[in-house]
Every structure is written in C-alpha cells, then in structure tokens.
Design a protein around this motif. Structure first.
Motif, mmCIF file in Angstrom:
data_model
loop_
_atom_site.group_PDB
_atom_site.id
_atom_site.type_symbol
_atom_site.label_atom_id
_atom_site.label_comp_id
_atom_site.label_asym_id
_atom_site.label_seq_id
_atom_site.Cartn_x
_atom_site.Cartn_y
_atom_site.Cartn_z
ATOM 1 N N LEU A 60 -42.064 -11.761 107.755
ATOM 2 C CA LEU A 60 -42.483 -13.278 107.426
ATOM 3 C C LEU A 60 -44.403 -12.929 106.127
ATOM 4 O O LEU A 60 -44.182 -11.548 106.194
ATOM 5 C CB LEU A 60 -43.173 -13.533 107.946
ATOM 6 C CG LEU A 60 -42.912 -14.227 109.707
ATOM 7 C CD1 LEU A 60 -43.384 -15.694 110.794
ATOM 8 C CD2 LEU A 60 -41.712 -15.899 108.621
ATOM 9 N N SER A 61 -44.484 -13.534 105.695
ATOM 10 C CA SER A 61 -46.033 -13.256 104.748
ATOM 11 C C SER A 61 -46.853 -12.769 105.426
ATOM 12 O O SER A 61 -47.106 -13.307 106.837
ATOM 13 C CB SER A 61 -45.730 -13.672 103.522
ATOM 14 O OG SER A 61 -46.960 -15.357 104.163
ATOM 15 N N GLU A 63 -49.850 -13.918 105.212
ATOM 16 C CA GLU A 63 -50.330 -15.244 105.464
ATOM 17 C C GLU A 63 -49.369 -16.207 106.215
ATOM 18 O O GLU A 63 -49.797 -16.760 107.217
ATOM 19 C CB GLU A 63 -50.265 -15.938 104.324
ATOM 20 C CG GLU A 63 -51.195 -15.530 103.182
ATOM 21 C CD GLU A 63 -50.746 -14.157 102.342
ATOM 22 O OE1 GLU A 63 -49.410 -14.049 102.643
ATOM 23 O OE2 GLU A 63 -51.490 -13.644 102.502
ATOM 24 N N SER A 64 -48.628 -15.630 106.781
ATOM 25 C CA SER A 64 -47.794 -17.027 107.066
ATOM 26 C C SER A 64 -47.376 -16.647 108.589
ATOM 27 O O SER A 64 -47.331 -17.067 109.330
ATOM 28 C CB SER A 64 -45.757 -17.428 106.622
ATOM 29 O OG SER A 64 -45.942 -17.568 105.525
ATOM 30 N N ARG A 67 -50.489 -17.528 110.682
ATOM 31 C CA ARG A 67 -50.646 -18.664 110.765
ATOM 32 C C ARG A 67 -50.076 -19.060 111.616
ATOM 33 O O ARG A 67 -49.916 -20.087 112.824
ATOM 34 C CB ARG A 67 -50.278 -19.900 109.375
ATOM 35 C CG ARG A 67 -49.914 -21.349 109.907
ATOM 36 C CD ARG A 67 -51.031 -22.266 109.765
ATOM 37 N NE ARG A 67 -51.521 -23.378 109.988
ATOM 38 C CZ ARG A 67 -52.447 -24.002 110.700
ATOM 39 N NH1 ARG A 67 -53.714 -22.977 110.931
ATOM 40 N NH2 ARG A 67 -52.774 -25.069 110.802
ATOM 41 N N VAL A 68 -48.677 -18.243 111.982
ATOM 42 C CA VAL A 68 -47.595 -18.435 113.234
ATOM 43 C C VAL A 68 -49.294 -17.820 114.796
ATOM 44 O O VAL A 68 -48.085 -18.374 115.085
ATOM 45 C CB VAL A 68 -46.247 -17.831 113.084
ATOM 46 C CG1 VAL A 68 -46.204 -17.697 113.955
ATOM 47 C CG2 VAL A 68 -45.366 -18.333 111.937
ATOM 48 N N GLU A 80 -45.587 -27.693 111.988
ATOM 49 C CA GLU A 80 -45.928 -27.230 110.754
ATOM 50 C C GLU A 80 -44.264 -27.019 110.071
ATOM 51 O O GLU A 80 -43.325 -26.706 110.361
ATOM 52 C CB GLU A 80 -45.905 -26.017 110.819
ATOM 53 C CG GLU A 80 -47.255 -25.334 111.832
ATOM 54 C CD GLU A 80 -48.575 -25.517 110.963
ATOM 55 O OE1 GLU A 80 -48.529 -24.877 110.004
ATOM 56 O OE2 GLU A 80 -49.263 -26.459 110.801
ATOM 57 N N GLU A 81 -44.644 -26.878 108.894
ATOM 58 C CA GLU A 81 -43.745 -26.988 108.051
ATOM 59 C C GLU A 81 -43.426 -25.347 108.106
ATOM 60 O O GLU A 81 -43.831 -24.784 108.827
ATOM 61 C CB GLU A 81 -44.319 -26.913 106.141
ATOM 62 C CG GLU A 81 -44.735 -27.809 105.833
ATOM 63 C CD GLU A 81 -43.605 -29.279 105.380
ATOM 64 O OE1 GLU A 81 -42.800 -28.629 105.066
ATOM 65 O OE2 GLU A 81 -44.269 -30.152 106.364
ATOM 66 N N TYR A 83 -41.554 -21.606 107.629
ATOM 67 C CA TYR A 83 -42.198 -20.735 106.928
ATOM 68 C C TYR A 83 -41.123 -19.834 106.039
ATOM 69 O O TYR A 83 -39.752 -19.808 106.231
ATOM 70 C CB TYR A 83 -42.290 -19.655 107.554
ATOM 71 C CG TYR A 83 -43.587 -20.390 108.713
ATOM 72 C CD1 TYR A 83 -45.375 -20.108 107.451
ATOM 73 C CD2 TYR A 83 -43.924 -20.810 109.873
ATOM 74 C CE1 TYR A 83 -46.060 -20.665 108.400
ATOM 75 C CE2 TYR A 83 -44.998 -21.337 110.616
ATOM 76 C CZ TYR A 83 -46.194 -20.721 110.314
ATOM 77 O OH TYR A 83 -47.233 -22.003 110.486
ATOM 78 N N GLY A 85 -39.095 -16.391 104.855
ATOM 79 C CA GLY A 85 -39.136 -15.519 105.711
ATOM 80 C C GLY A 85 -37.373 -14.407 105.727
ATOM 81 O O GLY A 85 -36.628 -15.608 104.958
ATOM 82 N N HIS A 104 -35.232 -19.900 106.926
ATOM 83 C CA HIS A 104 -36.828 -20.645 106.896
ATOM 84 C C HIS A 104 -36.532 -20.707 108.763
ATOM 85 O O HIS A 104 -36.353 -21.241 109.311
ATOM 86 C CB HIS A 104 -36.987 -22.539 106.456
ATOM 87 C CG HIS A 104 -36.388 -22.455 105.352
ATOM 88 N ND1 HIS A 104 -35.420 -22.413 104.720
ATOM 89 C CD2 HIS A 104 -38.205 -22.536 104.312
ATOM 90 C CE1 HIS A 104 -35.992 -22.031 102.959
ATOM 91 N NE2 HIS A 104 -36.838 -22.428 103.087
ATOM 92 N N THR A 107 -40.733 -24.056 113.667
ATOM 93 C CA THR A 107 -42.022 -23.391 115.164
ATOM 94 C C THR A 107 -41.384 -24.528 115.782
ATOM 95 O O THR A 107 -40.970 -25.704 115.071
ATOM 96 C CB THR A 107 -43.457 -23.727 114.597
ATOM 97 O OG1 THR A 107 -43.550 -24.792 113.928
ATOM 98 C CG2 THR A 107 -43.973 -22.253 113.949
#
Length: 161
Positions: A60-61, A63-64, A67-68, A80-81, A83, A85, A104, A107
C-alpha cells in the motif's frame, strides 16, 4: 480451506530485527518506506457453500497504510473505500507470477482480514477469483502447496487476525 504466505515476497532475514522494519501477522514495514497488509483472496468453490482463500500480502502507499493502521481496531472500519495495492505474494501454483497484480483492499469488521479483490484480468488467479474453482482444483492446489515446502503454509487461523 486457506493457505497463507508468512511474509511479503520482498521480506528477507536481513530485515528481521532492523529498527526500520517490522513484520507481524497482519502488517509489515520495510526500511520505513514500504508498507504491506495481509488479506484474503477468496474464491467460491463450485457446487459448495465454501470458499477457498489465499492469505496474501499487498503493498500500500504510505497514506493508505497510515489510514488502515489508524482504523485497525476501530469498529465501522469496513465502511472505508477500498485501497489500491499491488499483490506482493508469489503463489507458485500459477503458470505466471502473481507478483504485482493490481488489487483493491477492502477492510472488513475488526477481527477479520481484509478482502483482496484482484483487478479483472485474464491472469488465472483473477479468473479463478471471479469464476470460482472446482473441488478438484482445490485438491490440486493443496497437493502443489504441500510439495512446495515453506513457500506457502497451511493456515490454522481461518482468516481471522
């Protein structure tokens, strides 16, 4: 029916114990620059009310991943939308590498591993996720994994973290 990779394919013994690297059952950070989460690629088994799952790692980035991690133990995180990857597990039972397939990461409720949705391509893994697999294919995978050694191991956690 679940087989799982212990670590992302880029993880190596040199990273164990390094200050800027960590590997848990759910998350991995390498050199403070590369971020991974573990999730499940699920495939329906034709003619049964069961799924076959691959426990895989996805990059993941920053940022992602942040957030995770922020939402990891928070109820409602499944809203959540997804992410974006890249798959970072090479599953040896496919004729072409599974590394770097687009994904994608969805979660799910706390205590459940994320669902990994593969981009709909003609890669055999993506096709099996969309179309399902036969019980015979499950046996074929099990046999191949058992003979592959430590690359992939049988999971005892049933997909829970």
């Amino acid at each position: 029916m679940n087989y799982t990779a212990e670590a992302p394919s880029v993880w190596g013994p040199a990273f164990a114990g390094a200050d800027d690297c960590s590997l848990s059952n759910d998350q991995c950070v390498i050199r403070g620059q590369h971020y991974f989460v573990k999730g499940l690629i699920e495939m329906p088994i034709t003619g049964r009310d069961e799924v076959f799952s691959w426990g895989v790692w996805v990059s993941l980035s920053r940022e992602s991943f942040s957030r995770v991690s922020e939402l990891w133990d928070r109820p409602g995180r499944e809203a959540e939308e997804p992410y974006f990857g890249w798959l970072t597990t090479d599953l040896p039972v496919y004729p072409t590498t599974t590394l770097n397939l687009k994904t994608h990461v969805h979660t799910r409720p706390v205590g459940e591993r994320p669902f990994i949705e593969l981009e709909p391509t003609d890669h055999p893994l993506a096709v099996e996720q969309r179309a399902g697999i036969s019980p015979e294919r499950v046996r074929e995978i099990a046999s191949a994994v058992l003979h592959a050694g430590n690359t992939v191991r049988r999971a005892a956690d049933g997909g829970r973290r």
